[in-house]
Design a protein around this motif. Structure first.
Motif, PDB file in Angstrom:
ATOM      1  N   SER A 299       7.878 -15.011 -20.258  1.00 31.34           N
ATOM      2  CA  SER A 299       7.620 -15.733 -19.011  1.00 31.34           C
ATOM      3  C   SER A 299       6.870 -17.018 -19.327  1.00 31.34           C
ATOM      4  CB  SER A 299       6.796 -14.881 -18.041  1.00 31.34           C
ATOM      5  OG  SER A 299       6.373 -15.652 -16.925  1.00 31.34           O
ATOM      6  N   TYR A 300       7.299 -18.110 -18.705  1.00 28.83           N
ATOM      7  CA  TYR A 300       6.650 -19.396 -18.935  1.00 28.83           C
ATOM      8  C   TYR A 300       5.568 -19.683 -17.892  1.00 28.83           C
ATOM      9  CZ  TYR A 300      10.122 -20.636 -22.451  1.00 28.83           C
ATOM     10  OH  TYR A 300      10.895 -20.666 -23.590  1.00 28.83           O
ATOM     11  N   GLU A 301       5.335 -18.784 -16.958  1.00 26.57           N
ATOM     12  CA  GLU A 301       4.375 -19.017 -15.879  1.00 26.57           C
ATOM     13  C   GLU A 301       2.950 -18.815 -16.367  1.00 26.57           C
ATOM     14  OE1 GLU A 301       4.627 -18.021 -11.306  1.00 26.57           O
ATOM     15  OE2 GLU A 301       4.000 -16.239 -12.419  1.00 26.57           O
ATOM     16  N   ASN A 302       2.117 -19.809 -16.128  1.00 27.78           N
ATOM     17  CA  ASN A 302       0.695 -19.704 -16.436  1.00 27.78           C
ATOM     18  C   ASN A 302       0.020 -19.025 -15.240  1.00 27.78           C
ATOM     19  OD1 ASN A 302      -1.977 -20.053 -17.207  1.00 27.78           O
ATOM     20  ND2 ASN A 302      -1.621 -22.100 -18.018  1.00 27.78           N
ATOM     21  N   VAL A 303      -0.307 -17.762 -15.382  1.00 34.15           N
ATOM     22  CA  VAL A 303      -0.693 -16.928 -14.245  1.00 34.15           C
ATOM     23  C   VAL A 303      -1.886 -17.502 -13.484  1.00 34.15           C
ATOM     24  CG1 VAL A 303      -1.608 -14.660 -13.604  1.00 34.15           C
ATOM     25  CG2 VAL A 303       0.301 -14.829 -15.204  1.00 34.15           C
ATOM     26  N   ILE A 304      -2.897 -17.990 -14.188  1.00 37.68           N
ATOM     27  CA  ILE A 304      -4.127 -18.427 -13.518  1.00 37.68           C
ATOM     28  C   ILE A 304      -3.882 -19.607 -12.583  1.00 37.68           C
ATOM     29  CG2 ILE A 304      -6.367 -19.527 -13.954  1.00 37.68           C
ATOM     30  CD1 ILE A 304      -6.665 -17.683 -16.361  1.00 37.68           C
ATOM     31  N   SER A 305      -3.029 -20.529 -12.987  1.00 35.43           N
ATOM     32  CA  SER A 305      -2.843 -21.742 -12.184  1.00 35.43           C
ATOM     33  C   SER A 305      -1.517 -21.801 -11.442  1.00 35.43           C
ATOM     34  CB  SER A 305      -2.968 -22.983 -13.075  1.00 35.43           C
ATOM     35  OG  SER A 305      -1.974 -22.978 -14.086  1.00 35.43           O
ATOM     36  N   GLN A 306      -0.540 -20.979 -11.839  1.00 32.51           N
ATOM     37  CA  GLN A 306       0.794 -21.094 -11.246  1.00 32.51           C
ATOM     38  C   GLN A 306       1.234 -19.872 -10.462  1.00 32.51           C
ATOM     39  OE1 GLN A 306       2.648 -22.374 -15.121  1.00 32.51           O
ATOM     40  NE2 GLN A 306       3.569 -23.941 -13.831  1.00 32.51           N
ATOM     41  N   ASN A 307       0.524 -18.771 -10.592  1.00 28.99           N
ATOM     42  CA  ASN A 307       0.900 -17.551  -9.886  1.00 28.99           C
ATOM     43  C   ASN A 307       0.138 -17.470  -8.564  1.00 28.99           C
ATOM     44  OD1 ASN A 307       1.886 -15.063  -9.192  1.00 28.99           O
ATOM     45  ND2 ASN A 307       0.882 -13.936 -10.838  1.00 28.99           N
ATOM     46  N   ASN A 308       0.853 -17.537  -7.447  1.00 31.68           N
ATOM     47  CA  ASN A 308       0.227 -17.393  -6.133  1.00 31.68           C
ATOM     48  C   ASN A 308      -0.038 -15.918  -5.864  1.00 31.68           C
ATOM     49  OD1 ASN A 308       0.422 -20.161  -5.606  1.00 31.68           O
ATOM     50  ND2 ASN A 308       2.473 -19.959  -4.771  1.00 31.68           N
ATOM     51  N   ILE A 309      -1.296 -15.571  -5.640  1.00 36.37           N
ATOM     52  CA  ILE A 309      -1.662 -14.173  -5.432  1.00 36.37           C
ATOM     53  C   ILE A 309      -2.290 -13.976  -4.059  1.00 36.37           C
ATOM     54  CG2 ILE A 309      -2.022 -13.673  -7.878  1.00 36.37           C
ATOM     55  CD1 ILE A 309      -5.066 -13.975  -7.344  1.00 36.37           C
ATOM     56  N   GLU A 310      -2.080 -12.792  -3.508  1.00 40.05           N
ATOM     57  CA  GLU A 310      -2.889 -12.346  -2.382  1.00 40.05           C
ATOM     58  C   GLU A 310      -4.116 -11.687  -3.007  1.00 40.05           C
ATOM     59  OE1 GLU A 310      -0.773 -10.172   0.669  1.00 40.05           O
ATOM     60  OE2 GLU A 310       1.115 -11.170   0.142  1.00 40.05           O
ATOM     61  N   PRO A 311      -5.272 -12.367  -2.984  1.00 42.31           N
ATOM     62  CA  PRO A 311      -6.381 -11.989  -3.874  1.00 42.31           C
ATOM     63  C   PRO A 311      -7.153 -10.758  -3.459  1.00 42.31           C
ATOM     64  CG  PRO A 311      -7.018 -13.825  -2.507  1.00 42.31           C
ATOM     65  CD  PRO A 311      -5.571 -13.564  -2.196  1.00 42.31           C
ATOM     66  N   GLY A 312      -7.009 -10.324  -2.199  1.00 43.55           N
ATOM     67  CA  GLY A 312      -7.792  -9.183  -1.764  1.00 43.55           C
ATOM     68  C   GLY A 312      -9.209  -9.575  -1.388  1.00 43.55           C
ATOM     69  N   SER A 313     -10.137  -8.641  -1.564  1.00 42.54           N
ATOM     70  CA  SER A 313     -11.469  -8.766  -0.961  1.00 42.54           C
ATOM     71  C   SER A 313     -12.360  -9.832  -1.576  1.00 42.54           C
ATOM     72  CB  SER A 313     -12.184  -7.414  -1.026  1.00 42.54           C
ATOM     73  OG  SER A 313     -11.490  -6.471  -0.242  1.00 42.54           O
ATOM     74  N   THR A 314     -11.951 -10.447  -2.692  1.00 47.31           N
ATOM     75  CA  THR A 314     -12.742 -11.569  -3.204  1.00 47.31           C
ATOM     76  C   THR A 314     -12.727 -12.743  -2.224  1.00 47.31           C
ATOM     77  OG1 THR A 314     -10.791 -12.244  -4.481  1.00 47.31           O
ATOM     78  CG2 THR A 314     -12.498 -10.990  -5.645  1.00 47.31           C
ATOM     79  N   MET A 315     -11.805 -12.727  -1.241  1.00 46.99           N
ATOM     80  CA  MET A 315     -11.780 -13.781  -0.213  1.00 46.99           C
ATOM     81  C   MET A 315     -12.801 -13.531   0.888  1.00 46.99           C
ATOM     82  SD  MET A 315      -9.719 -16.275  -0.896  1.00 46.99           S
ATOM     83  CE  MET A 315      -9.476 -17.076   0.696  1.00 46.99           C
ATOM     84  N   LYS A 316     -13.319 -12.319   1.008  1.00 48.34           N
ATOM     85  CA  LYS A 316     -14.263 -12.013   2.086  1.00 48.34           C
ATOM     86  C   LYS A 316     -15.519 -12.886   2.007  1.00 48.34           C
ATOM     87  CE  LYS A 316     -12.702  -7.247   2.641  1.00 48.34           C
ATOM     88  NZ  LYS A 316     -12.939  -5.829   2.316  1.00 48.34           N
ATOM     89  N   THR A 317     -15.853 -13.279   0.795  1.00 47.22           N
ATOM     90  CA  THR A 317     -17.032 -14.135   0.599  1.00 47.22           C
ATOM     91  C   THR A 317     -16.962 -15.377   1.474  1.00 47.22           C
ATOM     92  OG1 THR A 317     -17.254 -13.353  -1.679  1.00 47.22           O
ATOM     93  CG2 THR A 317     -18.310 -15.450  -1.144  1.00 47.22           C
ATOM     94  N   PHE A 318     -15.768 -15.917   1.666  1.00 47.09           N
ATOM     95  CA  PHE A 318     -15.648 -17.200   2.361  1.00 47.09           C
ATOM     96  C   PHE A 318     -15.685 -17.044   3.883  1.00 47.09           C
ATOM     97  CE2 PHE A 318     -13.615 -17.334  -1.789  1.00 47.09           C
ATOM     98  CZ  PHE A 318     -14.475 -18.237  -2.409  1.00 47.09           C
ATOM     99  N   VAL A 319     -15.360 -15.855   4.383  1.00 49.74           N
ATOM    100  CA  VAL A 319     -15.594 -15.573   5.804  1.00 49.74           C
ATOM    101  C   VAL A 319     -17.095 -15.496   6.060  1.00 49.74           C
ATOM    102  CG1 VAL A 319     -15.194 -13.961   7.700  1.00 49.74           C
ATOM    103  CG2 VAL A 319     -13.413 -14.327   5.982  1.00 49.74           C
ATOM    104  N   TYR A 320     -17.788 -14.762   5.213  1.00 49.54           N
ATOM    105  CA  TYR A 320     -19.244 -14.661   5.326  1.00 49.54           C
ATOM    106  C   TYR A 320     -19.886 -16.037   5.157  1.00 49.54           C
ATOM    107  CZ  TYR A 320     -19.581  -9.554   5.502  1.00 49.54           C
ATOM    108  OH  TYR A 320     -19.513  -8.237   5.904  1.00 49.54           O
TER     109      TYR A 320
END
Length: 683
Positions: free
Chosen positions: A253-274
């Motif tokens: 695979s030629y995809e650079n996961v950190i910068s090119q893979n779009n992920i649904e990150p889960g609860s690490t996003m909760k920080t930004f609601v708070y």
């Protein structure tokens, strides 16, 4: 005879090959460089005759193919197919290029007619699999007579790395001698510039090893991670697995996961609601709510809190539909409850407020870190339920690079810094700095007081909440865990999840942050068995000297030399002597438990693991039984389980953390009973 001499004098032209610029880490360890290699050419035409009328072509093709196969690591028939072509001369494909000097010498020693070598410059990556999708690779381009970047930084900085070939034009006699008064002209080669990265070799190698361990322990399909300095944005570790060796270019695979893979990150996003609620002064962490389920209604196109199933448009549950009763909003964060996000986005702030902060934190737009190809994620915020699910990291997608940039504001005073992996471009000839990439502040999405509030919540999460098993004795940490569903071709997978964590250390003044995530079969042990992540934290702690005073239970005394933390190549030791194992452990600083009184080892806790950090505790079993107990005090839960499996003892674990008490003490006789060990998070 002057005319005869003149007839032997002629003009020659030669190319002076320029070296492609090196790629090095922050401590000047070479990650990529040009090396001299060789290409084999086989002459096939029987018209090619050498000295004394000896054949200068391949005479016995079958014997030649048979002799070359093991040296070139090629199939004998493939070589024979090349040699049977109706050509004057031929090459032997990719395996016949980039040969080492030793391979050339081995072939020349065979004295096979018709084989010659052409010197060439090839690209070498001495560390093999090492941030491979980031560094990339280059290949020889016949059209420009030079190595050309094909992927990663090799491609992004190709113009910088590529030198300019020179030439020489000169007069010589037929034997190649150049006399003093003969014509000579030269244009020297201009070598490519050196790319100096922010990566740290030791941290990167520890990260790569952690990936291997996670794949083995969790049967993970994909693992990725990143480590970065908070204040500067300097990326000190970056990668994912499975990866590839750029020397072999065995890429799937030629995809650079950190910068090119779009992920649904889960609860690490909760920080930004708070963060949004706190920054708008609309947050009280002591406010309580019933945590089991959040009933969502709709009003004016926005989500609202409904009172019951009957009046709800949809209902939102915590992971595993767990109900913790009435909890505070602070506790909801530390336990990573989805229902807390529903409460905040309907009772404290509007989803439109949260959407504004997502923009301020840089989500859904490019980070634009020099040299890094990236995607931007996708905001799914059209329907009320999507506004809620985006708050706990489902639906909307982001990149890990965006997530890490956003967390720099959380771990600092609210200042958001752009991640960067390129530090300098250095002139390949003069060693002068041509370009210096400075740290870049890209925003201040939250106030310093909001950042401090978030850090307090992340410390609560690390001390008592969902991240408590990531702690290491050496340093206090801040952390937020994430667990997310993973999208497949037919909706969300039912048999796997994304498990992740964001960590800042030390807790009182975060200097380094890491993200570690992987996709693996469903488990409730993902945030409990955290050894690979802890090994990365320990390496960072050692490298940056971040130990919290008084936290290291094994801090050496003044007259003791501290043991250097390092990666160690592990022999098997199966059927080897116990004495040789003990000597090896002492030499490399391993702590061990030897089970049994035998002189020969029959099993180990590290079977099949090629390399380990010397901070890992090793267990081995000998060929003679043991009838007395050993001390388990200070061992982690995971270490106790490894010891129980190896020894065959029945051990029951009570509590969490590290062993502080055991029912059968050291040297007591074992009589087949179940042994109970008591664990505590504060040993």
């Amino acid at each position: 005879d002057i005319k005869a001499i003149a007839d032997q004098v002629y003009i020659k032209e030669e190319t002076i090959i320029a070296s492609r610029g090196k790629i090095v880490d922050r401590n000047n360890h070479i990650l990529a460089e040009d090396v001299v290699s060789y290409k084999i050419i086989a002459f096939l035409s029987d018209t090619r005759i050498g000295i004394n009328n000896q054949p200068a072509y391949v005479v016995d093709k079958e014997a030649t193919a048979q002799a070359l196969a093991p040296i070139l690591n090629m199939d004998e028939q493939v070589i024979l197919d090349h040699l049977n072509k109706p050509l004057y001369q031929t090459e032997l494909g990719i395996r016949g290029r980039n040969l080492s000097l030793q391979q050339r010498r081995d072939i020349e020693a065979l004295q096979l007619p018709g084989l010659v070598f052409e010197t060439m410059i090839s690209r070498n990556y001495p560390l093999g699999v090492f941030a491979s999708h980031l560094v990339g690779f280059s290949q020889y381009d016949e059209s420009v007579k030079a190595n050309t970047g094909r992927m990663g930084l090799e491609a992004s900085f190709n113009r910088v790395l590529t030198g300019a070939n020179g030439w020489r034009r000169f007069q010589s006699d037929i034997s190649g001698f150049i006399y003093r008064d003969m014509y000579y002209e030269e244009e020297p080669a201009i070598h490519g510039d050196t790319l100096v990265l922010t990566l740290d070799k030791g941290i990167q190698e520890t990260l790569e090893l952690a990936f291997e361990q996670t794949i083995e322990q969790r049967n993970a399909q994909l693992v990725w991670g990143m480590a970065m300095e908070v204040a500067t944005g300097d990326i000190i570790g970056w990668g994912h697995a499975p990866s590839f060796d750029p020397n072999a270019i065995n890429i799937t695979s030629y995809e650079n996961v950190i910068s090119q893979n779009n992920i649904e990150p889960g609860s690490t996003m909760k920080t930004f609601v708070y963060a949004a609620a706190m920054d708008m002064s609309k947050y009280d962490g002591d406010v309580t709510y019933p945590s089991g389920v959040f009933h969502m209604g709709i009003a004016n196109g926005l989500p609202i809190r409904a009172n019951s199933f009957a009046s709800a448009s949809t209902s939102i549950y915590n992971a595993g539909q767990r109900d913790f009763g009435v909890v505070s909003l602070d506790t909801a964060y530390s336990l990573s409850l989805n229902t807390g996000i529903g409460y905040l986005l309907t009772q404290n702030i509007s989803p439109r407020d949260y959407e504004n902060y997502l923009d301020r934190f840089g989500f859904f737009k490019p980070v634009q870190s020099p040299g890094i190809l990236e995607s931007t994620g996708h905001k799914l915020f059209n329907y009320p339920v999507e506004m809620i699910t985006s708050g706990y990291g489902q639906g909307s997608t982001v990149t890990t690079l965006q997530l890490m940039q956003a967390y720099t504001a959380v771990f600092s005073d609210g200042t958001m810094v752009k991640p960067r992996v390129v530090n300098q471009v250095v002139d390949g000839m003069t060693q002068e700095v041509i370009t210096q990439y400075e740290p870049e502040i890209v925003g201040r999405p939250i106030s310093a007081s909001t950042a401090k509030q978030l850090q307090d919540l992340m410390q609560l999460t690390a001390d008592e909440g969902s991240a408590r098993f990531y702690n290491i004795p050496e340093v206090d940490i801040l952390a937020k865990t994430g667990t997310a569903n993973v999208v497949g071709p037919n909706g969300y997978y039912q048999d796997r999840n994304l498990y992740s964590v964001v960590i800042g250390l030390p807790a009182d003044n975060p200097q380094v942050m890491i993200y570690y995530g992987y996709i693996a079969p469903n488990t409730n042990r993902a945030h409990i068995e955290t050894g690979p992540v802890q090994s990365v934290l320990r390496k960072i702690t050692m490298t940056y000297q971040l130990s919290t005073p008084g936290n290291d239970p094994q801090e050496p005394s003044d007259d003791e030399e501290p043991v250097e933390t390092k990666l160690v190549d592990m022999p098997s030791f199966i059927n080897q002597s116990t004495q040789s194992f003990n000597q090896f452990a002492v030499e490399h600083g391993f702590e061990t438990i030897v089970w049994g009184d035998g002189s020969q080892i029959i099993d180990t806790s590290f079977r099949g693991l090629p390399r380990l950090l010397n901070t890992t505790r090793l267990f081995v079993k000998t060929n003679q039984p043991q009838d007395t107990m050993v001390s388990l005090i200070g061992l982690s839960e995971k270490e106790v389980m490894a010891f129980a499996q190896l020894s065959g003892l029945s051990i029951q674990i009570e509590g969490e953390g590290w062993v502080v008490e055991q029912s059968l003490v050291e040297h007591e006789i074992i009589e087949g009973q179940t042994i109970t060990v008591i664990c505590s998070l504060n040993p």
